[in-house]
Scaffold this motif. Structure first.
Motif, PDB file in Angstrom:
ATOM      1  N   ASP A  28       1.060  -1.175   0.087  1.00  0.00           N
ATOM      2  CA  ASP A  28       0.035  -0.084   0.132  1.00  0.00           C
ATOM      3  C   ASP A  28       1.004   1.012  -0.002  1.00  0.00           C
ATOM      4  N   THR A  29       1.231   1.553  -1.162  1.00  0.00           N
ATOM      5  CA  THR A  29       2.092   2.831  -1.280  1.00  0.00           C
ATOM      6  C   THR A  29       1.561   3.620  -2.593  1.00  0.00           C
ATOM      7  N   ASN A  30       2.094   4.858  -3.006  1.00  0.00           N
ATOM      8  CA  ASN A  30       1.874   5.361  -4.193  1.00  0.00           C
ATOM      9  C   ASN A  30       3.043   6.387  -4.678  1.00  0.00           C
ATOM     10  N   GLY A 224      12.664   6.317  10.610  1.00  0.00           N
ATOM     11  CA  GLY A 224      12.671   7.291   9.770  1.00  0.00           C
ATOM     12  C   GLY A 224      12.899   8.545  10.152  1.00  0.00           C
ATOM     13  N   ARG A 225      12.066   9.009  10.746  1.00  0.00           N
ATOM     14  CA  ARG A 225      12.027  10.381  11.192  1.00  0.00           C
ATOM     15  C   ARG A 225      13.446  10.749  12.118  1.00  0.00           C
ATOM     16  N   TYR A 226      13.646   9.710  12.941  1.00  0.00           N
ATOM     17  CA  TYR A 226      14.781   9.903  13.953  1.00  0.00           C
ATOM     18  C   TYR A 226      16.034  10.028  13.023  1.00  0.00           C
ATOM     19  N   ALA A 261      20.268   9.765   0.455  1.00  0.00           N
ATOM     20  CA  ALA A 261      19.518   9.234   1.378  1.00  0.00           C
ATOM     21  C   ALA A 261      18.072   9.511   1.039  1.00  0.00           C
ATOM     22  N   ASN A 262      17.542  10.926   0.837  1.00  0.00           N
ATOM     23  CA  ASN A 262      16.280  11.182   0.506  1.00  0.00           C
ATOM     24  C   ASN A 262      16.442  12.748  -0.017  1.00  0.00           C
ATOM     25  N   LYS A 263      15.922  12.933  -0.929  1.00  0.00           N
ATOM     26  CA  LYS A 263      16.081  14.504  -1.621  1.00  0.00           C
ATOM     27  C   LYS A 263      15.853  15.578  -0.732  1.00  0.00           C
TER      28      LYS A 263
HETATM   29  O1  UT7 Z   1      20.661   6.392   4.235  1.00  0.00           O
HETATM   30  C1  UT7 Z   1      20.885   6.632   5.414  1.00  0.00           C
HETATM   31  C2  UT7 Z   1      19.798   6.530   6.156  1.00  0.00           C
HETATM   32  N1  UT7 Z   1      18.208   6.607   5.886  1.00  0.00           N
HETATM   33  C3  UT7 Z   1      17.771   7.860   5.631  1.00  0.00           C
HETATM   34  O2  UT7 Z   1      18.504   9.134   5.973  1.00  0.00           O
HETATM   35  C4  UT7 Z   1      16.316   8.063   5.702  1.00  0.00           C
HETATM   36  C5  UT7 Z   1      15.804   9.071   6.630  1.00  0.00           C
HETATM   37  N2  UT7 Z   1      14.233   9.061   6.611  1.00  0.00           N
HETATM   38  C6  UT7 Z   1      13.443   9.420   5.878  1.00  0.00           C
HETATM   39  O3  UT7 Z   1      14.058   9.553   4.629  1.00  0.00           O
HETATM   40  C7  UT7 Z   1      12.028   9.382   6.062  1.00  0.00           C
HETATM   41  O4  UT7 Z   1      11.728   9.356   7.428  1.00  0.00           O
HETATM   42  C8  UT7 Z   1      11.119   8.434   5.113  1.00  0.00           C
HETATM   43  C9  UT7 Z   1      11.234   8.501   3.682  1.00  0.00           C
HETATM   44  C10 UT7 Z   1      11.785   6.962   5.720  1.00  0.00           C
HETATM   45  C11 UT7 Z   1       9.727   8.585   5.645  1.00  0.00           C
HETATM   46  O5  UT7 Z   1       8.987   9.743   5.506  1.00  0.00           O
HETATM   47  P1  UT7 Z   1       8.410  10.805   6.596  1.00  0.00           P
HETATM   48  O6  UT7 Z   1       8.082  11.892   5.941  1.00  0.00           O
HETATM   49  O7  UT7 Z   1       9.522  10.797   7.827  1.00  0.00           O
HETATM   50  O8  UT7 Z   1       7.111   9.821   6.910  1.00  0.00           O
HETATM   51  P2  UT7 Z   1       6.968   9.147   8.304  1.00  0.00           P
HETATM   52  O9  UT7 Z   1       7.575   8.063   8.639  1.00  0.00           O
HETATM   53  O10 UT7 Z   1       6.556  10.216   9.417  1.00  0.00           O
HETATM   54  O11 UT7 Z   1       5.279   8.511   7.827  1.00  0.00           O
HETATM   55  C12 UT7 Z   1       4.135   9.247   7.564  1.00  0.00           C
HETATM   56  C13 UT7 Z   1       3.112   8.502   7.124  1.00  0.00           C
HETATM   57  C14 UT7 Z   1       2.759   7.346   7.876  1.00  0.00           C
HETATM   58  O12 UT7 Z   1       1.403   7.306   8.100  1.00  0.00           O
HETATM   59  P3  UT7 Z   1       0.440   8.025   9.197  1.00  0.00           P
HETATM   60  O13 UT7 Z   1       1.014   7.440  10.455  1.00  0.00           O
HETATM   61  O14 UT7 Z   1       0.649   9.438   9.139  1.00  0.00           O
HETATM   62  O15 UT7 Z   1      -0.983   7.764   8.884  1.00  0.00           O
HETATM   63  C15 UT7 Z   1       3.336   6.213   7.532  1.00  0.00           C
HETATM   64  O16 UT7 Z   1       2.841   5.070   7.892  1.00  0.00           O
HETATM   65  O17 UT7 Z   1       3.523   7.926   5.723  1.00  0.00           O
HETATM   66  C16 UT7 Z   1       3.159   6.566   6.032  1.00  0.00           C
HETATM   67  N3  UT7 Z   1       4.048   5.827   5.110  1.00  0.00           N
HETATM   68  C17 UT7 Z   1       3.864   5.505   3.771  1.00  0.00           C
HETATM   69  N4  UT7 Z   1       3.047   5.805   2.956  1.00  0.00           N
HETATM   70  C18 UT7 Z   1       2.930   5.331   1.618  1.00  0.00           C
HETATM   71  C19 UT7 Z   1       5.560   5.170   5.302  1.00  0.00           C
HETATM   72  N5  UT7 Z   1       5.873   4.752   4.341  1.00  0.00           N
HETATM   73  C20 UT7 Z   1       5.069   5.134   3.306  1.00  0.00           C
HETATM   74  C21 UT7 Z   1       4.963   4.502   1.744  1.00  0.00           C
HETATM   75  N6  UT7 Z   1       3.853   4.691   1.024  1.00  0.00           N
HETATM   76  N7  UT7 Z   1       6.182   3.885   1.309  1.00  0.00           N
END
Ligand code: UT7
Length: 332
Positions: A28-30, A224-226, A261-263
């Motif tokens: 479930d992603t988009n 992720g957020r941390y 890592a992330n844009k």
């Molecule tokens: O390589 C070095 C190490 N890695 C990084 O540096 C990555 C660091 N972290 C990140 O890039 C970001 O934290 C992520 C891309 C992993 C996640 O983005 P975010 O903006 O921090 O999202 P989040 O984890 O706070 O999640 C927001 C929402 C959640 O839903 P609810 O609780 O708000 O309803 C997640 O369940 O997005 C949901 N979610 C997704 N939705 C659709 C998490 N993953 C996905 C997904 N598709 N793939």
């Protein structure tokens, strides 16, 4: 004292391209969420058993040696950065050495995850500065795709990572103004479990159990957020540390090549440092996060696109699991 300059670069990306829409079929992603939160549009996935960390690294290394005008037999030492080696042991560096016909040449695997290539460049630089070796191959190669949980449970991690390899050939130079001018390397194991993969590992009674498979311990876990919060602080910190060590200012840097890592992380770093967007390289939209391979792939592309020219000052910088972080300042 000699120092290490980059004489050649190369990259290899697996043939298979996986789009965000492909991922929608399994979890479930988009596409909109992935683009907005990460900037990723596609990633490449390796063909299991054929495109491995070492085999992709070997392709990248051949390209880098060709660009440097060197023979494989000129290589004195191999440094291989990966978190996804073919086997628990031996390391991918040994396998790569055999693939290149470098039997008998020393090979060191580096396990500092996303920061692996930054550490690798510094290790190679120290060997060259000490006079022990003249030509060192530094490779980053990763196969992430086979470690991902491709269900909705694993979607936060699964959409980010990709496979690939990149390589740099480092040779000794006596030119004081060329090569790796400085590196800084950091780690803090306090945060080990914020971004890690538990199994298989030697922590418990068995390396891997049915329970570990069932409860998902075999998949990477990321807070992720941390991780995001720490990354946006550590990236600029490490860049500024290279400037303090050398006396350059941020305006002297021609191009920053951050670990992809992330844009949004890359954009935050650019804004915090207050540098022009075109001074920070980004190709995450095509490849996702390829951990230790992301910097050499990006550096190779930057060179191919004419964004690194002779004389340019380039800063490579990374943050990742460990936590580990660090940077190199390089004069081309
Ligand atoms: O390589 C070095 C190490 N890695 C990084 O540096 C990555 C660091 N972290 C990140 O890039 C970001 O934290 C992520 C891309 C992993 C996640 O983005 P975010 O903006 O921090 O999202 P989040 O984890 O706070 O999640 C927001 C929402 C959640 O839903 P609810 O609780 O708000 O309803 C997640 O369940 O997005 C949901 N979610 C997704 N939705 C659709 C998490 N993953 C996905 C997904 N598709 N793939």
């Amino acid at each position: 004292m000699p120092r290490a300059s980059i004489a050649g670069l190369g990259k290899y990306l697996p043939k298979r391209i996986v789009t965000n829409h492909d991922l929608e079929k399994w979890m479930d992603t988009n596409d909109a969420w992935i683009r907005e939160r990460t900037g990723i549009e596609t990633r490449h996935w390796a063909e299991p058993g054929k495109e491995t960390a070492a085999s992709m690294g070997a392709e990248a290394a051949r390209q880098a040696l060709k660009q440097a005008g060197l023979q494989t037999s000129d290589v004195d030492f191999i440094v291989f950065a990966t978190l996804s080696p073919e086997y628990t042991f031996p390391g991918s560096g040994c396998l790569l050495g055999d693939m290149l016909g470098l039997n008998g040449v020393g090979a060191l695997d580096i396990r500092t995850q996303c920061t692996g290539f930054v550490y690798g460049l510094s290790v190679a630089d120290q060997f060259i500065r000490s006079g022990m070796y003249k030509t060192v191959l530094v490779v980053g190669g990763e196969v992430q795709s086979t470690a991902l949980n491709l269900t909705t449970e694993g979607r936060d991690v699964a959409v980010i990572f990709g496979d690939g390899a990149g390589a740099a050939v480092l040779t000794a130079t006596d030119d004081e103004n060329k090569g790796i001018l400085t590196s800084n390397l950091h780690a803090d194991g306090k945060y080990a479990r914020e971004l890690f993969c538990e199994a298989p590992g030697s922590f418990g009674e068995k390396r891997v159990t049915h329970e570990m498979i069932d409860n998902g311990s075999i998949y990477p876990y990321m807070n992720g957020r941390y991780v995001f919060k720490h990354a946006v602080t550590r990236f600029p910190e490490s860049i500024l540390e290279t400037l303090r060590a050398t006396g350059y200012s941020k305006d002297d840097i021609d191009l920053i090549i951050p670990h992809q890592a992330n844009k949004r992380i890359t954009e935050a770093v650019q804004q915090r440092l207050d540098v022009a967007p075109e001074k920070v390289f980004s190709n995450i939209h095509k490849y996702g996060n390829t951990t230790a391979a992301s910097i050499p792939i990006a550096m190779t592309e930057a060179m191919e696109e004419g964004r690194i020219r002779p004389g340019d000052l380039v800063c490579t910088v990374a943050f990742g699991s460990g936590f580990t972080w660090g940077a190199n300042l390089i004069r081309f």
